[in-house]
Design an enzyme around this catalytic site. Structure first.
Site, PDB file in Angstrom:
ATOM      1  NE  ARG A  43      11.088  -3.328 -11.445  1.00 35.15           N
ATOM      2  CZ  ARG A  43      10.462  -2.239 -11.880  1.00 35.15           C
ATOM      3  NH1 ARG A  43       9.190  -2.292 -12.247  1.00 35.15           N
ATOM      4  NH2 ARG A  43      11.110  -1.090 -11.963  1.00 35.15           N
ATOM      5  CD  GLU A  92       9.746  -7.339 -17.393  1.00 35.86           C
ATOM      6  OE1 GLU A  92      10.194  -6.251 -17.808  1.00 35.86           O
ATOM      7  OE2 GLU A  92       8.983  -7.447 -16.427  1.00 35.86           O
ATOM      8  CG  HIS A 129       7.842  -3.511 -17.482  1.00 36.13           C
ATOM      9  ND1 HIS A 129       8.897  -4.030 -16.778  1.00 36.13           N
ATOM     10  CD2 HIS A 129       7.457  -2.408 -16.786  1.00 36.13           C
ATOM     11  CE1 HIS A 129       9.149  -3.288 -15.716  1.00 36.13           C
ATOM     12  NE2 HIS A 129       8.277  -2.290 -15.699  1.00 36.13           N
ATOM     13  CG  MET A 168      -2.109   0.884   1.136  1.00 37.61           C
ATOM     14  SD  MET A 168      -3.190   0.407  -0.218  1.00 37.61           S
ATOM     15  CE  MET A 168      -4.742   1.059   0.368  1.00 37.61           C
ATOM     16  N   GLY A 169       1.618   1.415  -1.073  1.00 45.01           N
ATOM     17  CA  GLY A 169       2.397   2.638  -1.251  1.00 45.01           C
ATOM     18  C   GLY A 169       1.596   3.623  -2.077  1.00 45.01           C
ATOM     19  NE  ARG A 170       5.800   8.306  -3.749  1.00 43.46           N
ATOM     20  CZ  ARG A 170       6.928   7.621  -3.521  1.00 43.46           C
ATOM     21  NH1 ARG A 170       7.044   6.364  -3.898  1.00 43.46           N
ATOM     22  NH2 ARG A 170       7.945   8.195  -2.907  1.00 43.46           N
ATOM     23  CB  ILE A 171       1.271   2.491  -7.451  1.00 41.69           C
ATOM     24  CG1 ILE A 171       2.366   3.395  -8.048  1.00 41.69           C
ATOM     25  CG2 ILE A 171       0.427   1.897  -8.582  1.00 41.69           C
ATOM     26  CD1 ILE A 171       3.412   2.678  -8.905  1.00 41.69           C
TER      27      ILE A 171
HETATM   28  C1  DGY Z   1       8.888   1.791 -12.868  1.00 43.67           C
HETATM   29  O1  DGY Z   1       8.824   3.010 -12.850  1.00 43.67           O
HETATM   30  O2  DGY Z   1       9.471   1.157 -11.985  1.00 43.67           O
HETATM   31  C2  DGY Z   1       8.244   1.111 -14.011  1.00 43.67           C
HETATM   32  O3  DGY Z   1       8.051  -0.237 -13.774  1.00 43.67           O
HETATM   33  C3  DGY Z   1       9.081   1.287 -15.234  1.00 43.67           C
HETATM   34  O4  DGY Z   1      10.026   0.300 -15.275  1.00 43.67           O
END
Ligand code: DGY
Length: 328
Positions: A239, A268, A287, A156-159
């Site tokens: 990731r 990847e 990605h 639960m960070g920014r994203i």
């Molecule tokens: C990030 O900003 O970490 C994105 O995954 C781009 O690699």
């Protein structure tokens, strides 16, 4: 006095290059629809002071040994698991990254991937375009409801917070698991902190948004996937290595979960014989979490600003290893 030399191996917004050219000698070697091969990149590092790169480039001993003048590596990304921080500390190289500017864009993609997997949108598109739509048969490509269901956010960070906001707009119940409880967020949003096991056992959609660190490698493995509901989905935009990919393939093949939406992978790009490429229940993206024209430009400008500051001996706004800066 010699101008500091900056190397930018891959395509970035031209405004970032223009900014850097005001103070530095800039070597910019973008390849159309391709990246500069690592071997070529390594050969150019001899007298480079600053590097502006995407996180595909491992900043490890091998690279650092070939860059004796290197003082700063500016990642065009929020994630910086490509940095070998102990080696960077030994060689006194500052690392920077680009938080905040990509938060909402990445949350859009995460939620889009969730919707795409649940409602089978890529499959439906391929079905129409391949000329298979001959009748509106009942239950055609029937998917899974999203509104009103339970979402479990791991990290639960920014994203994560931005995804939670979107989920609340869809009337979802939001559970989250984080290393530390986020009372600050709970005070302003209707989200519930639970243990990871509880989240896995309860959620209809498990969304992985934790950074990759030593503690989070394979955080979601066989025993976590086993706990999920058979009609649940796993979404990963963090990731690849946070999820044990072999365990995920096994779980999907054996119906432990219904599907997955993936933007990131253990390796990847995905090899052409990868099992995911033959699984309709897996939506595979290359990605692109932060890849919009606007956001990639904002990331490039912030990365250039980080680099500019560090090379001019001003404290850069977003360092990941400030102890290296402080110890200079
Ligand atoms: C990030 O900003 O970490 C994105 O995954 C781009 O690699």
């Amino acid at each position: 006095m010699r101008k500091a030399k900056v190397y930018v191996p891959d395509t970035v917004a031209v405004e970032a290059i223009d900014m850097l050219r005001q103070d530095f000698e800039v070597v910019y070697t973008p390849k159309e629809n391709a990246v500069t091969p690592l071997s070529e990149l390594l050969e150019r590092l001899q007298d480079v002071d600053g590097l502006l790169v995407y996180p595909r480039v491992p900043i490890d001993k091998n690279l650092l040994d070939q860059a004796p003048n290197l003082r700063v590596v500016s990642n065009i990304a929020v994630g910086y698991d490509n940095f070998d921080l102990s080696e960077m500390a030994k060689q006194k190289v500052v690392g920077t990254h680009t938080p905040d500017v990509l938060t909402e864009t990445t949350a859009d993609l995460a939620f889009g991937l969730l919707l795409a997997a649940a409602r089978r949108i890529p499959e439906a598109d391929a079905f129409v375009k391949s000329g298979q739509w001959h009748a509106n048969v009942p239950n055609l490509l029937a998917g899974t409801d999203v509104y009103g269901r339970i979402i479990g956010i791991v990290g639960m960070g920014r994203i994560g917070t931005a995804v939670a906001r979107r989920a609340l707009g869809f009337g979802m119940r939001v559970l989250y698991y984080n290393r530390r409880r986020r009372s600050d967020i709970e005070n302003t949003m209707h989200v519930h902190y639970v243990h990871l096991d509880h989240l896995l056992q309860t959620s209809d959609f498990v969304v992985v948004l934790t950074p990759l660190t030593e503690e989070t490698v394979h955080l979601i493995g066989r025993s976590q996937l086993e706990q999920m509901k058979p009609d649940a989905y796993l979404i990963n935009v963090a990731r690849g290595k946070v999820v044990d990919e072999q365990a995920l393939i096994f779980a999907l093949q054996n119906g432990w979960i219904r599907g997955a939406g993936l933007d990131v992978y253990e390796n990847e790009p995905l090899p052409s014989n990868h099992p995911f490429l033959h699984m309709n229940q897996v939506v595979t993206l290359p990605h692109i979490g932060s890849s919009t024209v606007e956001t990639r430009k904002a990331m490039a400008l912030l990365a250039a600003e980080n680099l500019r500051c560090a090379l001019l001996d001003e404290k850069p706004p977003h360092m990941v290893n400030p102890e290296v800066w402080d110890g200079k």
